[in-house]
Design a protein around this motif. Structure first.
Motif, PDB file in Angstrom:
ATOM      1  N   GLN A 145       0.827  -1.200   0.000  1.00  0.00           N
ATOM      2  CA  GLN A 145       0.000   0.000   0.000  1.00  0.00           C
ATOM      3  C   GLN A 145       0.865   1.255   0.000  1.00  0.00           C
ATOM      4  O   GLN A 145       0.634   2.182  -0.786  1.00  0.00           O
ATOM      5  CB  GLN A 145      -0.919  -0.011   1.219  1.00  0.00           C
ATOM      6  N   ALA A 150       1.196   3.743  -3.266  1.00  0.00           N
ATOM      7  CA  ALA A 150       0.784   5.141  -3.141  1.00  0.00           C
ATOM      8  C   ALA A 150       1.931   6.088  -3.486  1.00  0.00           C
ATOM      9  O   ALA A 150       1.726   7.101  -4.166  1.00  0.00           O
ATOM     10  CB  ALA A 150       0.286   5.408  -1.716  1.00  0.00           C
ATOM     11  N   GLN A 183      -2.206  -0.961  -6.137  1.00  0.00           N
ATOM     12  CA  GLN A 183      -1.654  -1.831  -5.086  1.00  0.00           C
ATOM     13  C   GLN A 183      -1.809  -3.309  -5.423  1.00  0.00           C
ATOM     14  O   GLN A 183      -0.879  -4.094  -5.259  1.00  0.00           O
ATOM     15  CB  GLN A 183      -2.350  -1.532  -3.759  1.00  0.00           C
TER      16      GLN A 183
END
Length: 115
Positions: free
Chosen positions: A23, A27, A33
């Motif tokens: 994650q 990001a 993801q």
């Protein structure tokens, strides 16, 4: 596609044992993801399969060689490194080098310890 490859390379460059989450990395790099996670896990499976396919002997053959060495040792005829090399070459149907014997002994040291 190239971005995912770059992110995968970044994951691989992390120190062994260094913690990360898909994650956070996804990001930070603006990638999906689930795609990142799936591709990274798939690359590990492919790498492990490749290394097994590159071995001179498969794991079962190596264990059988260990049992043969143990049997000879029990009979008072422990094989030399050269003998192990010859046994492995016969099983592999191609020559194995002295380095292979060293790596084999290191891999199997728990099974080949003298008592």
């Amino acid at each position: 596609m190239a971005l995912i490859e770059a992110v995968l390379a970044a994951i691989e460059s992390l120190e062994p044992g260094e913690k990360f989450t898909y994650q956070q990395i996804a990001a930070a790099h603006g990638v999906n993801q689930s795609t990142l996670s799936r591709r990274h896990k798939q690359s590990h499976v492919l790498h492990e399969a490749k290394s097994i396919n590159q071995q001179k002997l498969n794991p079962q053959q190596e264990l059988e060689l260990v049992e043969y060495i143990k049997m000879l040792t029990k009979r008072g005829l422990p094989p030399t490194r050269e003998m192990v090399q010859n046994f492995a070459s016969c099983v592999a149907k191609e020559p194995v080098g002295e380095g292979w014997v060293t790596r084999f002994i290191n891999r199997m040291k728990d099974y080949l310890t003298s008592q």
